[in-house]
Structure formats: C-alpha cells, structure tokens
Design a protein around this motif. Structure first.
Motif, PDB file in Angstrom:
ATOM      1  N   VAL A  59       1.220  -1.217  -0.087  1.00 25.22           N
ATOM      2  CA  VAL A  59      -0.105   0.268   0.165  1.00 25.22           C
ATOM      3  C   VAL A  59       1.108   1.070  -0.078  1.00 25.22           C
ATOM      4  N   MET A  60       1.880   1.621   0.851  1.00 23.38           N
ATOM      5  CA  MET A  60       2.833   2.557   0.914  1.00 23.38           C
ATOM      6  C   MET A  60       3.168   2.879  -0.287  1.00 23.38           C
ATOM      7  N   SER A  61       4.232   1.565  -1.111  1.00 22.92           N
ATOM      8  CA  SER A  61       4.517   1.558  -2.325  1.00 22.92           C
ATOM      9  C   SER A  61       3.467   2.022  -3.759  1.00 22.92           C
ATOM     10  N   MET A 275       4.840  11.525   4.262  1.00 22.43           N
ATOM     11  CA  MET A 275       3.576  10.716   3.532  1.00 22.43           C
ATOM     12  C   MET A 275       3.868   9.531   4.516  1.00 22.43           C
ATOM     13  N   LEU A 276       5.076   9.099   4.136  1.00 25.25           N
ATOM     14  CA  LEU A 276       5.366   7.744   5.913  1.00 25.25           C
ATOM     15  C   LEU A 276       4.846   8.658   6.685  1.00 25.25           C
ATOM     16  N   ASP A 277       5.751   8.887   7.625  1.00 25.70           N
ATOM     17  CA  ASP A 277       5.595   9.655   8.784  1.00 25.70           C
ATOM     18  C   ASP A 277       4.122   9.441   9.233  1.00 25.70           C
ATOM     19  N   ASP A 278       3.506  10.231   8.347  1.00 25.86           N
ATOM     20  CA  ASP A 278       2.396  10.470   8.693  1.00 25.86           C
ATOM     21  C   ASP A 278       0.874   9.092   8.481  1.00 25.86           C
ATOM     22  N   TRP A 279       1.651   8.233   7.810  1.00 20.51           N
ATOM     23  CA  TRP A 279       0.883   6.766   7.768  1.00 20.51           C
ATOM     24  C   TRP A 279       0.709   6.919   8.928  1.00 20.51           C
ATOM     25  N   GLN A 280      -0.450   6.000   9.178  1.00 14.23           N
ATOM     26  CA  GLN A 280      -0.791   5.022  10.641  1.00 14.23           C
ATOM     27  C   GLN A 280      -2.001   4.481  10.411  1.00 14.23           C
ATOM     28  N   THR A 282      -4.712   0.321  10.784  1.00 14.24           N
ATOM     29  CA  THR A 282      -4.998  -0.174  11.736  1.00 14.24           C
ATOM     30  C   THR A 282      -5.264  -1.890  11.587  1.00 14.24           C
ATOM     31  N   ASN A 283      -4.863  -2.629  12.790  1.00 16.25           N
ATOM     32  CA  ASN A 283      -5.217  -3.996  12.699  1.00 16.25           C
ATOM     33  C   ASN A 283      -5.547  -4.711  11.193  1.00 16.25           C
ATOM     34  N   SER A 284      -6.490  -4.316  11.642  1.00 20.26           N
ATOM     35  CA  SER A 284      -8.018  -4.459  10.162  1.00 20.26           C
ATOM     36  C   SER A 284      -7.813  -4.328   8.821  1.00 20.26           C
ATOM     37  N   GLN A 285      -7.301  -3.176   9.179  1.00 19.68           N
ATOM     38  CA  GLN A 285      -6.821  -2.653   7.608  1.00 19.68           C
ATOM     39  C   GLN A 285      -5.591  -2.981   6.911  1.00 19.68           C
ATOM     40  N   GLN A 286      -5.058  -3.491   7.879  1.00 17.80           N
ATOM     41  CA  GLN A 286      -3.858  -4.433   7.602  1.00 17.80           C
ATOM     42  C   GLN A 286      -3.967  -5.993   7.221  1.00 17.80           C
ATOM     43  N   ASN A 287      -4.857  -6.739   7.450  1.00 18.53           N
ATOM     44  CA  ASN A 287      -5.693  -7.865   7.317  1.00 18.53           C
ATOM     45  C   ASN A 287      -6.155  -7.865   6.655  1.00 18.53           C
ATOM     46  N   ALA A 288      -7.326  -6.948   6.189  1.00 16.44           N
ATOM     47  CA  ALA A 288      -7.782  -6.671   4.731  1.00 16.44           C
ATOM     48  C   ALA A 288      -7.409  -6.938   3.734  1.00 16.44           C
ATOM     49  N   VAL A 289      -5.957  -6.100   3.763  1.00 15.62           N
ATOM     50  CA  VAL A 289      -5.046  -6.453   2.631  1.00 15.62           C
ATOM     51  C   VAL A 289      -4.155  -7.915   2.583  1.00 15.62           C
ATOM     52  N   ALA A 290      -3.922  -7.682   3.296  1.00 17.18           N
ATOM     53  CA  ALA A 290      -3.158  -8.981   3.580  1.00 17.18           C
ATOM     54  C   ALA A 290      -3.806 -10.211   3.361  1.00 17.18           C
ATOM     55  N   ARG A 291      -4.806 -10.329   3.766  1.00 21.97           N
ATOM     56  CA  ARG A 291      -5.644 -11.742   3.350  1.00 21.97           C
ATOM     57  C   ARG A 291      -6.519 -11.768   2.013  1.00 21.97           C
ATOM     58  N   VAL A 308      -7.054   0.786  -2.013  1.00 27.70           N
ATOM     59  CA  VAL A 308      -6.870   1.993  -2.177  1.00 27.70           C
ATOM     60  C   VAL A 308      -8.007   2.354  -2.359  1.00 27.70           C
ATOM     61  N   ARG A 309      -8.183   1.940  -3.830  1.00 31.08           N
ATOM     62  CA  ARG A 309      -9.549   2.521  -4.611  1.00 31.08           C
ATOM     63  C   ARG A 309     -10.636   2.452  -3.578  1.00 31.08           C
ATOM     64  N   GLU A 310     -10.559   1.413  -2.509  1.00 34.89           N
ATOM     65  CA  GLU A 310     -11.979   1.237  -1.448  1.00 34.89           C
ATOM     66  C   GLU A 310     -11.766   2.114  -0.408  1.00 34.89           C
ATOM     67  N   ASN A 311     -10.944   2.566   0.172  1.00 36.29           N
ATOM     68  CA  ASN A 311     -10.728   3.002   1.121  1.00 36.29           C
ATOM     69  C   ASN A 311      -9.955   4.904   1.087  1.00 36.29           C
ATOM     70  N   PRO A 312     -10.699   5.633  -0.259  1.00 40.16           N
ATOM     71  CA  PRO A 312      -9.810   6.810  -0.120  1.00 40.16           C
ATOM     72  C   PRO A 312      -9.673   8.191   1.066  1.00 40.16           C
ATOM     73  N   ASP A 313     -10.937   7.934   1.956  1.00 40.53           N
ATOM     74  CA  ASP A 313     -10.917   8.234   3.419  1.00 40.53           C
ATOM     75  C   ASP A 313      -9.920   7.921   4.222  1.00 40.53           C
ATOM     76  N   VAL A 314      -9.403   6.978   4.474  1.00 43.96           N
ATOM     77  CA  VAL A 314      -8.075   6.687   4.752  1.00 43.96           C
ATOM     78  C   VAL A 314      -7.303   7.320   4.215  1.00 43.96           C
ATOM     79  N   TRP A 315      -6.828   6.925   3.186  1.00 39.69           N
ATOM     80  CA  TRP A 315      -5.783   6.919   2.807  1.00 39.69           C
ATOM     81  C   TRP A 315      -4.600   9.088   2.982  1.00 39.69           C
ATOM     82  N   LYS A 316      -6.505   9.377   1.963  1.00 41.77           N
ATOM     83  CA  LYS A 316      -6.086  10.475   1.731  1.00 41.77           C
ATOM     84  C   LYS A 316      -5.356  11.598   2.919  1.00 41.77           C
ATOM     85  N   GLU A 317      -5.483  11.761   4.124  1.00 42.01           N
ATOM     86  CA  GLU A 317      -5.128  11.418   5.184  1.00 42.01           C
ATOM     87  C   GLU A 317      -3.734  12.112   4.989  1.00 42.01           C
ATOM     88  N   TRP A 318      -3.333  10.841   4.723  1.00 38.90           N
ATOM     89  CA  TRP A 318      -1.479  10.614   4.700  1.00 38.90           C
ATOM     90  C   TRP A 318      -0.686  11.753   3.533  1.00 38.90           C
TER      91      TRP A 318
END
Length: 325
Positions: A59-61, A275-280, A282-291, A308-318
């Motif tokens: 996701v970061m990449s 961007m990487l400094d601002d990124w945080q 949750t476990n469930s968000q990581q798990n969604a991609v890992a799954r 990224v397509r499904e969660n713009p409200d999360v990543w745009k803050e980073w």
C-alpha cells in the motif's frame, strides 16, 4: 494471476543481497555507503518476511508511486539485516518494527546515529503460543502453561518422537520459544515450517482435520478471521524476564509497532518521508490487504490498488497537501 498493463510504472522487488554486497565492497575501502548517491525520487522500503508487512509495503509503495510520483524499491530482507542495510545507506524505511531495542541502541542516536524512530504505524502487535479453540473444549485448561505441560504428548509427531511438536514459522524470526520451553520444563521440540506461508498451510490442514497443533504466531494476522485460535496463557511479560533467551520466564511482550527511518532520509526525504511519517492504520486494515494477498491469491500491487480504491477516506489524510492535486 492476471496480466497487468506493461506500460504502468511497476514496483521493483529486489533482493537486498546485491545492496549488501555493495556495502561490503565499499566498507572494505573504508567508505561508508551513506555516501552513495541516492535518486531523490526513489524510496527503498525494507520488505520483511510476513504477509502483514507485505500488505503495508504494497500500500505504501502504491501510494508513493501512483499518488505522489515516486519510484519505489521493495528490498526483500530479514528483520535484523534490515537495520544493517539501513545503517549502510541501502534502505530508507522499515515499516513494521517489533521492538529490537538492542538494534536501536546500536544504530540509533545513542549509537551510530544512522536511524531514527519514526513513531507508531498504528498496528498493535501480539506474539505468543496459539492452539485451536477445539483443543480447549477437548482438554480444558490446555490454554495455560500448566495445561501444555500436562498434555504435551498430544502434540507429538513422527518427527518429534515422544516429545510434543512446537510448530515455528520462519527460522529467521527473532523468538524466545526455546527459552520458554527450557524454563517451564516442557517436553516439546521446535520444528520450523520454514516460512510464514508454510506454517499457515500446516496449521490450516491440522485445523481442518481437528488435529492437535501448538505453534508460534502473532497478530495482526488475517488468519484469525478464518480460524478460532486461543493464545496460551503464560506469566505476563515484565522487564528483564527475557534477558537470557535460553531461560525465559514469561510470555512475549506486546508492542505498539513503529516505523524506523534512515536518519538522512528523515531529514532529506521530503514529501515521501512526510507521507510515511503521517501513515498509520489499524490491524483490521492491514489484515484486509494481507487476506487479499495470502488467501485470495492477489498480486500485492493488485491488492493495494483494490484497498486504495475502496478506502480513499483513510489514505488521503496521509498525503501531504503539496502532493495533492
């Protein structure tokens, strides 16, 4: 795996061995690799060997490349060598650090001064021993150290003889399991699956057959959403109880997982660092991609694109304001 558009910029996953070979060559000439010229538009991300980390890296990449115009290299490398590579200037960021106070002391401000703590990535880390819930139903109390000691023989395999098998994952992971076995006098033998993926496959097969299995594992981890697993209860971690890894009198500590930056990258990395400094997340968000990667068989870049397509409200803050639009 579907074929992707060859004209798209693609993340390069590279073995860190080549970078570290360059380190050795330069070190032999008494030249630190921090003097290597780095492309300011490229970010080198350590890629450690578990799928949760791979999800974060993907996701970061993806965001660095597709939202901010950077190039990225994912450096496939184990935990401790990641720090060495960062010290030598070959890696810019570790995205998910599980403690390693000894390495921070060696390479951080009190030591070489080549790395800095990047603050939390939002994930809460738990390590420990796990068993399936159906074993607790069949053997009440087996989810305690006393229960494991009483019933160790049910975990025996042809490989371990009269000892119970303790299933490890990747032997490169930093663990304290043998020290716990020694301290609590448990009749167990560690057998390594070889990798996280191989360990998960074996656990799932035994779970499906409702067979006994005792194994090292950790959260965040997508498998907990598929299987009912119980954390075996050991005495709580306290400072110093794991000082001697041959004699460990406690469970693993819990972690607020954090990022580690190469100091010069933190000072000069510009918008990519911000961007990487601002990124945080949750476990469930990581798990969604890992799954998506591990269970659904998606290419990591495809999984990242989907998230990224499904969660713009999360990543745009980073994304820093200067990089938007």
């Amino acid at each position: 795996m579907r074929e992707r558009n060859p004209d798209r910029r693609r993340t390069r996953v590279v073995a860190a061995l080549a970078a570290l070979c360059a380190v050795v060559l330069l070190s032999s000439c008494a030249v630190r690799t921090t003097s290597i010229l780095r492309d300011p538009n490229a970010v080198r991300i350590a890629l450690n060997g578990w799928v949760g980390y791979e999800a974060s890296a993907a996701v970061m990449s993806y965001l660095l490349e597709h939202e901010m115009g950077y190039q990225t290299q994912l450096m496939r490398i184990d935990e401790q060598p990641s720090w060495q590579a960062m010290d030598q200037g070959a890696v810019d960021v570790i995205l998910e650090n599980w403690g390693h106070e000894d390495l921070m002391k060696l390479y951080g401000p009190e030591g070489n001064g080549t790395v800095v703590d990047g603050g939390p990535n939002g994930n809460k880390g738990t390590l420990g021993w796990y068993i399936p819930e159906y074993l607790v139903e069949e053997y009440p109390g087996i989810d305690t150290v006393e229960g494991i000691k009483e019933h160790a023989e049910i975990f025996a395999t042809s490989e371990t003889g009269d000892k119970g098998q303790f299933l490890g994952g990747d032997p490169a992971f930093v663990t304290q399991d043998q020290g716990m076995i020694n301290h609590f006098d448990l009749n167990l033998e560690i057998v390594y699956a070889g990798s996280e993926a191989a360990q998960i496959t074996e656990v799932r097969e035994r779970y499906k057959a409702r067979e006994p299995v005792l194994f090292y594992f950790y959260e965040p981890q997508w498998l907990f959403e598929e299987l009912d697993l119980i954390h075996v209860d050991f005495p709580d971690y306290h400072q110093g109880c794991d000082a001697d890894l041959k004699d460990v009198a406690c469970d693993y500590p819990s972690y607020d997982l954090n990022k580690i930056f190469r100091r010069d990258f933190a000072e000069e990395g510009g918008l990519a660092y911000r961007m990487l400094d601002d990124w945080q997340w949750t476990n469930s968000q990581q798990n969604a991609v890992a799954r998506m990667i591990a269970q659904e068989g998606m290419d990591p870049e495809e999984a990242a694109e989907t998230w990224v397509r499904e969660n713009p409200d999360v990543w745009k803050e980073w994304i820093p304001d200067q990089a938007k639009g």
